[in-house]
Design an enzyme around this catalytic site. Structure first.
Site, PDB file in Angstrom:
ATOM      1  N   SER A  26       6.728   5.207   0.712  1.00 25.92           N
ATOM      2  CA  SER A  26       7.649   4.558   1.647  1.00 25.92           C
ATOM      3  C   SER A  26       8.925   4.090   0.946  1.00 25.92           C
ATOM      4  O   SER A  26       8.889   3.530  -0.151  1.00 25.92           O
ATOM      5  CB  SER A  26       6.957   3.361   2.297  1.00 25.92           C
ATOM      6  OG  SER A  26       7.851   2.704   3.165  1.00 25.92           O
ATOM      7  N   ASN A  74      14.688  -2.379  -7.671  1.00 28.97           N
ATOM      8  CA  ASN A  74      15.425  -2.359  -6.411  1.00 28.97           C
ATOM      9  C   ASN A  74      15.159  -3.632  -5.640  1.00 28.97           C
ATOM     10  O   ASN A  74      14.108  -4.255  -5.764  1.00 28.97           O
ATOM     11  CB  ASN A  74      15.063  -1.118  -5.578  1.00 28.97           C
ATOM     12  CG  ASN A  74      13.910  -1.368  -4.625  1.00 28.97           C
ATOM     13  OD1 ASN A  74      14.097  -1.917  -3.538  1.00 28.97           O
ATOM     14  ND2 ASN A  74      12.714  -0.988  -5.051  1.00 28.97           N
ATOM     15  N   CYS A 134       6.130  -6.136   0.244  1.00 28.90           N
ATOM     16  CA  CYS A 134       7.510  -5.955  -0.224  1.00 28.90           C
ATOM     17  C   CYS A 134       7.977  -7.226  -0.914  1.00 28.90           C
ATOM     18  O   CYS A 134       7.988  -8.297  -0.303  1.00 28.90           O
ATOM     19  CB  CYS A 134       8.454  -5.624   0.931  1.00 28.90           C
ATOM     20  SG  CYS A 134      10.154  -5.472   0.364  1.00 28.90           S
ATOM     21  N   LYS A 177      -0.974  -1.520   2.366  1.00 32.85           N
ATOM     22  CA  LYS A 177      -0.322  -1.381   1.061  1.00 32.85           C
ATOM     23  C   LYS A 177      -0.284  -2.718   0.340  1.00 32.85           C
ATOM     24  O   LYS A 177       0.313  -3.681   0.817  1.00 32.85           O
ATOM     25  CB  LYS A 177       1.092  -0.820   1.227  1.00 32.85           C
ATOM     26  CG  LYS A 177       1.771  -0.546  -0.104  1.00 32.85           C
ATOM     27  CD  LYS A 177       2.924   0.381   0.071  1.00 32.85           C
ATOM     28  CE  LYS A 177       3.657   0.650  -1.218  1.00 32.85           C
ATOM     29  NZ  LYS A 177       4.874   1.428  -0.994  1.00 32.85           N
TER      30      LYS A 177
END
Ligand SMILES: Cc1cc2nc3c(=O)[nH]c(=O)nc-3n(C[C@H](O)[C@H](O)[C@H](O)COP(=O)(O)O)c2cc1C
Length: 315
Positions: A26, A74, A134, A177
């Protein structure tokens, strides 16, 4: 898409039958269409879309990407078009593909995940991946009466509560995830499995920082970001190995996979499939090279199927 009988690379990941175990991770493969001229997408086992949220997001301020030794950091911050535009403009392309399509979703509240899963439940997709890991979203998590600075995936109770609520909203296969930024992955993995996850994917990125010594500021505008690429691979292999021992559902190995050897490490550690992320930026053909390489490995070692080496670690 049928899976050919006798296909030595075919795998079943939590009810998602793939022609091979090689996927794209992803956030590194857009919504598929962006890569259609660079790689024959139909040859992949599955693609996972950029994480989608309810509303469109512009992501974090730049600079939000920096190269590091053997990796990148990132802090994109889940920039995406939002579920409405995704369904109208991105999904039609994905539906035509002869590969499995897994839609990654995220939100700040559990209700966001439940709502998105409910919307996707009626769509022709092959599975949903819950991005509960995330590291680049500000504001932290909010769940009934609790607000935390961390991620859903950093708390065993919260992550399993989230999965059980989403489980009730969809019959689609659910991949969860997980984050590597935890002390004990086994308990979290076992919790989401018990709550109804059909498969577990790991790792998401490791929280990391680079400092510019001239201006003494972090290079990433938001201070920190998530480290990916070959630098994290040994850490990811260890986390996958520990997770495999803790659960019965298939585990998708992610982290710094650049070639067949890297993919094999995860599979031998017990992963049922592998995902290529940062490697796509280096060479979009890497997943296809790995598919060919896995076939060669099987024939060179006189193996009839990828299942024969899955978890075949001698320890
Ligand atoms: C630029 C970039 C954007 C990413 N965006 C997402 C995302 O939207 N959702 C997600 O679950 N993971 C996202 N990831 C994490 C990757 O899917 C993957 O878990 C991680 O990069 C480790 O794999 P790799 O070392 O092969 O890149 C992103 C990674 C990168 C490098």
């Amino acid at each position: 898409m049928g899976v050919k009988k006798g296909n030595s690379l075919a795998v079943n990941i939590g009810g998602i039958r793939m022609k091979n175990p090689v996927m794209t991770a992803s956030g590194t493969f857009g919504y598929g269409a962006e890569y259609s001229r660079l790689i024959d997408i139909n040859k992949l086992g599955a693609i996972v879309t950029k994480t989608i949220t309810i509303k469109p997001r512009q992501g974090n301020p730049v600079p939000r990407l920096v190269e590091t030794p053997s990796g990148i950091i990132n802090s994109i911050g889940l920039q995406n078009v939002g579920i409405e535009v995704f369904l109208r403009e991105k999904l039609p392309f994905l539906r035509k593909l002869k590969t499995r399509v897994i839609v990654s979703i995220a939100g700040n509240r559990m209700e966001d995940y439940v709502k998105l899963a409910g919307i996707l439940d009626g769509e022709k997709i092959d599975g949903i991946e819950l991005n509960i890991s995330c590291p680049n979203v500000k504001g932290g998590i909010k769940s009934a009466g609790r607000t935390g600075a961390g991620l859903f995936a950093q708390d065993a109770g919260i992550s399993s509560e989230l999965v059980s609520r989403v489980r009730r909203a969809t019959v689609l296969p659910l991949i969860v995830k997980l984050s590597p930024n935890v002390t004990d992955i086994s308990g979290i993995a076992a919790g989401v499995e018990a709550a109804g996850a059909d498969a577990i994917a790991l790792v998401n990125t490791f929280r990391a920082m680079v400092i510019n010594v001239d201006n003494r500021r972090p290079v990433i505008a938001g201070g920190t970001g998530g480290l990916s690429g070959p630098a994290i691979r040994p850490l990811a292999v260890r986390l996958v190995w520990e997770t495999v021992k803790a659960v019965k559902v298939p585990v998708i190995g992610i982290g710094g996979i650049m070639n067949t050897n890297d993919a094999l490490e995860f599979i031998i550690a017990g992963a049922g499939a592998v995902s290529v992320g940062t490697g796509i930026f280096v060479d979009p053909q890497i997943p296809l090279k790995i598919i060919r390489g896995l076939k060669e490995y099987l024939s060179e070692n006189r193996l009839t199927g990828i299942g024969e080496i899955k978890g075949a670690l001698k320890i």
